[in-house]
Structure formats: structure tokens, C-alpha cells
Enzyme design. Structure first.
Site, PDB file in Angstrom:
ATOM      1  N   CYS A  82      25.266 -17.373 102.826  1.00  0.00           N
ATOM      2  CA  CYS A  82      23.822 -17.113 102.817  1.00  0.00           C
ATOM      3  C   CYS A  82      23.450 -15.792 103.495  1.00  0.00           C
ATOM      4  CB  CYS A  82      23.056 -18.266 103.444  1.00  0.00           C
ATOM      5  SG  CYS A  82      23.547 -18.711 105.121  1.00  0.00           S
ATOM      6  N   ASP A 309      14.768 -17.791  99.772  1.00  0.00           N
ATOM      7  CA  ASP A 309      15.844 -18.659 100.246  1.00  0.00           C
ATOM      8  C   ASP A 309      17.069 -18.523  99.342  1.00  0.00           C
ATOM      9  OD1 ASP A 309      17.440 -20.618 101.293  1.00  0.00           O
ATOM     10  OD2 ASP A 309      15.935 -22.201 101.198  1.00  0.00           O
ATOM     11  N   HIS A 311      19.732 -20.298  99.340  1.00  0.00           N
ATOM     12  CA  HIS A 311      20.523 -21.529  99.299  1.00  0.00           C
ATOM     13  C   HIS A 311      20.356 -22.316  98.005  1.00  0.00           C
ATOM     14  CE1 HIS A 311      20.152 -20.584 103.613  1.00  0.00           C
ATOM     15  NE2 HIS A 311      21.362 -21.111 103.696  1.00  0.00           N
TER      16      HIS A 311
END
Length: 416
Positions: A82, A309, A311
Site C-alpha cells: 500500500c 485508498d 487497498h
């Protein structure tokens, strides 16, 4: 799955939500929303403009099914990549600013610009793509990067710096067009003194770097400035703490622990300065965010940060610059996610893009004003010249005398 999630969540942050929080800042651009009924039409328009800006930022996430990462044989970065993806988002924004301009917006109803597709292609997941996760890992190997291992903001900044240097060396050997059109300058903390260790952006250092990077006819090249930070010592993310021994420097992630006494400063004191960085026109956002789960912060409203994000696990997606009708929606996100600024992980990295000397000087001037405005807790400072120092770069192998003391001793250590 991603598209279903966006359909379900796209109204999580609405114009009504935004009007209660005041103006929105996204990478140097302000969107004025208001709870005043008389300004409802204006606020609605501003909110739509904000959504268009937000969804135009390049969004890079976990991938699966790519070429194996060296001896690790890994074909996905789920669970550990990430921060690398956050770094790619920051780098992609710098490339967008350079080639397309900050005011560029994606229009799904029109053909793609070839420059835009070339940017996306450079982040493909193979060794042939300049800024792939494969090449980032290779560039970051001297800083402890390895496939399957998590890294923090300092290692990310040094990796991007090394990537730029490798690109420069490659260009010197073979010629041709550089993959990176700008130099990368990592702002380091003070090596000595008792000013609390705020990183110092040195005008002289940046000027020397740009003069070496640019063409023979150029005095100043475009520049990306990276500022790795730890905001206070009140809370730390254990996943950031990995150790390696190098030249008698005992280093913990992005900060050198040194023999120096310094009072602990709460992270909360830095938040006004951090919030203000999103108002700077050179802003590329912040790599960091949630403890143990890096995001990319690109805007603020009041005490809330807005982020992309990484993820989301997506299949590898190949981009060819010649296909102007390519659907690139998987590189963009319409879901505005937020988190309280005071909940962010204190370990982070701030990025800025300066097209020329005038923009760099403007960044320095604005940064100096922030120091005055938030007296006592600057997140970085500006100096014309580097202060004399006994400490050299962390890659220097000749530091025996400076660090002859046992690093396990009881002396006080400072985290900058």
C-alpha cells in the site's frame, strides 16, 4: 466489485455533508461550499467541481496477476504494497501536473489524451514500465525494500529519489528521453542544533540538484520536493519500526535516532500546519494516513482529510497509449473517503511539484509564512544554505567517528 462498491457508496459524502464543513481544499484548489440557503446553487456547483477534480486524480491500487517479483515469485502486492501504491499516486499526480497541468480533468465521454495514457502506462505492473512496483522495489533495495515487506514514508521517499537517479544515469549512458521529467529532492531534518529537528528545505541544495539535472541550457529543472516526517512521539505505528544497521547508524524507518535531548511534542500541535499544506498550489498530497495502512491524502475540509485508498485488489490492467478510446475507469475513484486529521498515523510524507524556479521560490515563501503563522510547531522550515554538519548522508560509509558510541546506551534519543 469496485464498481458495485462505488455505486453503493457514492452518496456517502454529499453536497449536504460538505456544506456543513466549510470550504474544501484539494491540492491547492479551493471549493467554496456553504450552509447558507442563499448560496445553495453556488455550493452545489462547487461541490460538483470538487467531485470532478477528486475523481480525475489517478488512483493506483493493489494488483494481482502481474509478472512475478524476482525470486519471491509473488504476483500480487496485497497486504504489503500500500505504501508503494501511495507513492505511485503521488508520482502520477506530479506527472499529471507536469504534462497536463493542475486544471486537467478526465472526461469519460471524450477520447483520452495520449499524454495521459502514457502516464498510466508508466505505472503498469511489469519491469518494462518505468514506475512499476518491480522497478520501485529494485530502486529501494539499498533501503531495505523487498517484495512482501511493508515499508514506511522515509524509505518511500528515498526510493523515489533513487529511481530518479537511476533514470538520470540511464539517460547519461544511452541518451533519449528521460522517464522522469523532473528532479527529486528529499528534504532532510537538521543534523545538529536544538530547534526541534524540523526538516529544512535548503534553497542552495535544490538549486544545485536542478542545475545538474536539467539540460545544459537550463539553469533550473522541474522539481518534486518530498518531506518525510514523524509528527510527534505521542503515538507510533509499530509496523513502521524496522531496523537495519548501516555505517554505524541505527535507523528506524524514516528517522535517524541521534544522541540529542529534545522535549516530546504532541502530534496534534502539527495539525494546523499539515492542514495548511493542502492549500499550497504546489501540493501533491500526503502519503500515509491510517496506522499500518497507507493511503494518499489529497484534500481537507475542516478537521477531515479526504483520501484515495490503494487497498482495492484489482486485476492487472494493460494500457496502450495508441488506444485513445480505452476505458481507464479502473485508474479513477468516485468514492470520497474521509478520516479525521487527528487520527492519521504520525509517520507520513508530503509532496510538492515546482515547474520552475519561480514556483519553488513561491513554495519557500508560502512555507515561511506557515512557520510564522503556526509559531512553535513547523513541520518544515526553509534555509538559504545548508548548516555545517558532522553528520553526512545515511549512505556514507565513513561515519565511524561520529557514531562510535554503542547505540544501545542509555542516552536520550530524538525522533525528528
Amino acid at each position: 466489485m469496485q464498481r458495485l462498491q462505488e455505486l453503493l457508496l457514492r452518496h456517502r459524502f454529499t453536497a449536504a455533508d460538505s456544506s456543513s464543513g466549510g470550504e474544501i481544499w484539494v491540492l491547492g484548489i479551493c471549493y467554496k461550499v456553504s450552509a447558507d440557503a442563499n448560496d445553495e446553487a453556488v455550493s452545489a456547483h462547487a461541490f460538483e467541481e470538487f467531485l470532478n477534480d477528486f475523481s480525475s486524480r489517478i488512483w493506483i491500487t493493489y494488483r494481482k496477476g502481474f509478472e512475478s517479483l524476482g525470486e519471491s515469485k509473488l504476483t500480487s502486492d496485497v497486504g504489503w504494497g500500500c505504501m508503494l501504491r501511495s507513492g505511485q499516486i503521488l508520482l502520477a499526480q506530479a506527472l499529471v501536473c507536469h504534462y497536463l497541468g493542475r486544471t486537467w480533468r478526465r472526461n469519460a465521454c471524450q477520447e483520452c489524451l495520449q499524454e495521459y495514457l502514457q502516464i498510466l502506462q508508466s505505472f503498469g505492473d511489469s519491469e518494462s514500465c518505468s514506475f512499476s512496483i518491480h522497478n520501485l522495489l529494485e530502486a529501494g533495495r539499498p533501503f531495505g525494500l523487498a517484495a512482501g515487506s511493508w515499508l514506511g514514508p522515509y524509505a518511500l521517499c528515498r526510493t523515489l529519489e533513487a529511481l530518479a537517479k537511476a533514470d538520470e544515469d540511464q539517460n547519461a549512458k544511452k541518451g533519449g528521453k528521460r522517464a522522469l521529467p523532473f528532479a527529486v529532492y528529499v528534504v532532510s531534518g537538521e543534523t545538529e542544533g536544538d530547534r526541534g529537528g524540523a526538516p529544512v528545505r535548503c534553497v542552495e541544495d535544490a538549486a544545485v540538484l536542478c542545475s545538474k539535472w536539467g539540460e545544459a541550457t537550463e539553469e533550473w529543472s522541474p522539481l518534486v520536493v518530498l518531506v518525510p516526517l514523524v509528527l510527534g512521539l505521542d503515538k507510533l505505528n509499530p509496523r513502521c519500526l524496522f531496523f537495519y544497521w548501516r555505517s554505524r547508524i541505527f535507523q528506524i524507518e524514516h528517522v535517524i535516532f541521534r544522541l540529542h535531548r529534545c522535549p516530546r511534542v504532541s502530534k496534534l500541535k502539527y495539525l494546523p500546519s499539515l492542514r495548511a499544506t493542502f492549500t499550497l498550489p504546489q501540493s501533491l498530497g500526503v502519503a500515509g494516513g491510517k496506522p499500518g495502512a497507507s493511503t494518499h491524502l489529497i484534500g481537507v475540509q475542516g478537521d477531515q482529510a479526504m483520501y484515495l485508498d490503494p487497498h482495492e485488489n484489482q486485476q492487472v490492467f494493460a494500457v496502450t497509449p495508441e488506444n485513445l478510446e480505452l476505458d481507464t475507469s479502473f485508474y479513477h475513484c468516485s468514492v470520497v473517503r474521509r478520516l479525521p486529521l487527528d487520527s492519521i498515523d504520525p509517520s507520513l510524507a508530503i509532496g510538492f511539484y515546482c515547474r520552475d524556479r519561480a514556483e519553488f521560490d513561491d513554495l519557500c515563501a508560502r512555507s515561511s509564512e506557515l512557520v510564522k503563522q503556526y509559531n512553535g510547531a513547523p513541520i518544515f522550515t526553509v534555509a538559504e544554505k545548508s548548516a555545517p554538519s558532522k553528520l553526512q548522508n545515511s549512505s556514507d560509509m565513513g561515519l565511524e567517528e561520529s557514531f562510535s558510541k554503542d547505540p544501545s546506551s542509555e542516552d536520550d534519543w530524538q525522533m525528528l
